[in-house]
Write an enzyme that holds these catalytic residues in place. Structure first.
Site, short mmCIF file in Angstrom:
data_model
loop_
_atom_site.label_atom_id
_atom_site.label_comp_id
_atom_site.label_asym_id
_atom_site.label_seq_id
_atom_site.Cartn_x
_atom_site.Cartn_y
_atom_site.Cartn_z
N ASP A 223 14.48 26.54 65.33
CA ASP A 223 14.47 26.15 66.74
C ASP A 223 14.78 24.66 66.90
O ASP A 223 14.26 23.84 66.15
CB ASP A 223 13.06 26.45 67.29
CG ASP A 223 12.97 26.29 68.79
OD1 ASP A 223 13.62 27.07 69.51
OD2 ASP A 223 12.25 25.38 69.25
N GLU A 276 14.63 29.13 45.92
CA GLU A 276 13.63 29.60 44.96
C GLU A 276 13.54 31.12 44.98
O GLU A 276 12.92 31.72 44.12
CB GLU A 276 12.23 29.04 45.33
CG GLU A 276 12.07 27.55 45.08
CD GLU A 276 10.81 26.98 45.75
OE1 GLU A 276 9.98 27.76 46.27
OE2 GLU A 276 10.68 25.74 45.76
#
Ligand code: GLC
Ligand code: CA
Length: 572
Positions: A223, A276
């Site tokens: 956002d 990751e």
């Protein structure tokens, strides 16, 4: 249906593990409190979404993007977050979230969640700590507190305007009861801006990204990704000063709080977290920045993809569409991202309505055109009788079908698959919820009209949204627009979306597009690999379609003629 072989056929299995699944995904935005209400409190919830997974499967979307579902007072529809690592009890629990994610994944649908890093809510424990702590404390440093100007600090630190109207600064009362410092809020005053120079803030968001990634979230929508970093050193420029410097200020990345260059340092850290995971988590930036600066957000070292709202802002006009598509494909290619396309979301007037309003004239690039028309219509009363509903819907269907043929990701907003119109006058002022209505009276009506709970059935309590009414009033005409009404009709917008999305899944391959000569300025045609061809007639005169097998059309094609305001796909 048979098609000629495509170069890289997608299968459900390859899609799930593919690190590039997002590049050409169709992503369905769910505004949770208005999608489906399972327990009859009038507010949509996570169990409601879980119950509708078969609907999403049948619609044929590749991913769901969930607008905020975190604990919130709903001062800004959930974009005021009390706790980033929890579920709003009005919407469910973390267990409900896991069940929903599990159901989506079992159906082969990816899950993207909204992250709101620019501001928390004023009920966030950090903000409450900041109010209770003294000036200059570590707790205040997580937000942007400043002393006021004037003899007693009674004037705001600057005269900047907030996005929803009114000043960006709000004065607090100090713990000892005296009038005190001011804090910055680019949006509503219930949304204090976080201080991204503060290491604890940075680290905490990495924890949040891992929290949801560990729970199986596949990607994030960021956002107001362009507002996080700020430069508030020294004497602050005036609003007039900022306005006067206009585009040059933005191009240089020197606005005190929009689109500053340092913001990309944050996203480089986030990228490490995304990577990751296997497949890496994805992200898409909501960044209303100068077109020439958008690619930075979409870089593979950053968020990876950025919304472009250019088609959303364009008129239903062949030249504007062609220019916009060409430019964005080139830009996406240069940044290593894929393009994004969107006509509707929870912040704008629905495209079926925008396209039914009087033309706004041809635009200079980047100017808000159709978007402005929608806002103007709301201000003028928002009456359905002032919209050419039939034309708006025809055009919306044509535009959406064109979008589904484009290379890149297509983002759709709940209800557009029903061809829903914006709800205007039927929402009385007393029932409005959007802060932009309250903070900006007379200038904005706000965004409630695209956030009205979906009509699932032709009748019954809240048209099947839930057993106990609806938190925003639904108009009578929702009956005919409902899922139930449309499922029975082969020519409904729902049927069109289902057919188009399933064909898209089959046909989508390399991210290339070749424009075809049509001999008409108001007709656009392009070919994707393997003969997948899309033709859109933006005009009114019928257009004789080229040779090829008709796959789908947004309006009936008679004798090989594509009528005005229509799109057809051919297998050539
Ligand atoms: C984004 C959201 C909008 C929200 C604002 C503040 O623009 O899409 O709904 O009001 O950010 O968080
Ligand atoms: Ca509910």
């Amino acid at each position: 249906m048979t098609t000629t072989a495509i170069t890289a056929p997608r299968t459900a299995a390859t899609f799930q593990d593919d690190p590039n699944w997002w590049r050409q995904a169709s992503v369905y935005q769910i505004y949770p409190r208005s999608f489906s209400d399972s327990n009859g409190d009038g507010i949509g919830d996570l169990n409601g979404i879980t119950a509708k997974v078969p609907y999403l499967t049948e619609l044929g979307v590749d991913a769901v993007w969930l607008s905020p579902f975190y604990p919130s007072a709903l001062a800004d529809g959930g974009y005021d977050v009390d706790d980033y690592r929890n579920v709003d009890p009005k919407l469910g629990t973390l267990e409900d979230f896991d069940a929903m994610a599990g159901a989506l994944h079992a159906a082969g649908i990816k899950l993207i969640v909204d992250i709101v890093p620019n501001h928390s809510s004023d009920r966030h424990e950090w903000f409450r700590e900041a109010l209770a702590a003294p000036k200059g404390s570590a707790a205040r440093d997580r937000y942007i507190f400043r002393d006021g100007l004037g003899e007693n600090g009674e004037l705001p630190p600057s005269d900047w305007n907030s996005v929803f109207g009114g000043p960006v600064w709000e004065r607090i009362t100090e713990p000892d009861g005296t009038p005190g410092q001011w804090y910055m809020h680019i949006f509503a005053k219930e949304q204090p801006d976080l201080n991204w120079d503060n290491q604890e803030v940075r680290d905490d968001f990495l924890t949040t990204l891992r929290f949801w990634s560990d729970r199986g979230v596949d990607g994030f929508r960021i956002d107001v990704a362009h507002a996080l970093t700020k430069n508030l050193e020294g004497t602050l420029p005036s609003q007039a000063d900022l306005d006067a410097r206009g585009e040059a200020l933005f191009l240089a990345g020197e606005h005190p709080y929009w689109d500053r260059n340092e913001v990309h340092g944050i996203y480089a850290e986030w990228r490490k977290v995304f990577n990751e995971y296997n497949p890496p988590r994805t992200a898409v930036a909501e960044a209303w920045v100068h077109v020439d600066r958008r690619a930075r957000y979409a870089s593979p070292e950053g968020l990876g993809q950025a919304f472009n709202f250019d088609l959303l802002q364009a008129d239903f006009d062949a030249a504007q569409f062609r220019r916009t598509v060409t430019k964005n494909l080139a830009e996406a290619e240069a940044s290593g991202a894929s393009s994004t396309w969107v006509f509707s979301n929870h912040d704008v007037v629905r495209h079926a309505t925008r396209y039914g309003l009087p033309a706004t004239g041809s635009s200079a690039e980047g100017e808000i055109m159709a978007g402005q028309a929608g806002k103007r219509w709301l201000l003028e009363g928002g009456r359905q009788e002032d919209v050419n509903i039939e034309l708006g819907l025809r055009r919306a269907r044509a535009a959406s079908l064109l979008m589904f043929a484009l290379p890149g990701s297509a983002y759709l907003y709940q209800g557009e698959e029903l061809g829903l119109q914006e709800v205007g006058v039927e929402i009385p002022d007393s029932e409005r919820q959007d802060p932009s209505f309250f903070r900006n009276r007379g200038v904005e009506i706000g965004r409630d009209g695209c956030r009205v709970p979906l009509p699932w059935n032709t009748g019954g309590s809240s048209f099947g949204f839930g057993p106990g009414g609806s938190h925003l009033p639904q108009p009578e005409w929702f009956a005919g627009a409902s899922v139930e009404a449309q499922e029975q009709r082969a020519d409904s917008t729902l049927s069109l979306y289902r057919r188009a999305l399933s064909l898209r899944w089959e046909l989508q391959s390399a991210e290339t597009l070749e424009w075809l000569e049509t001999g008409r300025e108001d007709v656009l045609a392009f070919r994707r690999p393997n003969g997948w061809t899309s033709v859109t007639n933006f005009g009114t005169e019928p257009f004789a379609l080229p040779a090829g097998r008709l796959l789908v059309a947004s309006s009936a094609v008679d004798g090989g003629e594509l009528p005005g305001a229509a799109t057809a796909w051919l297998q050539a």
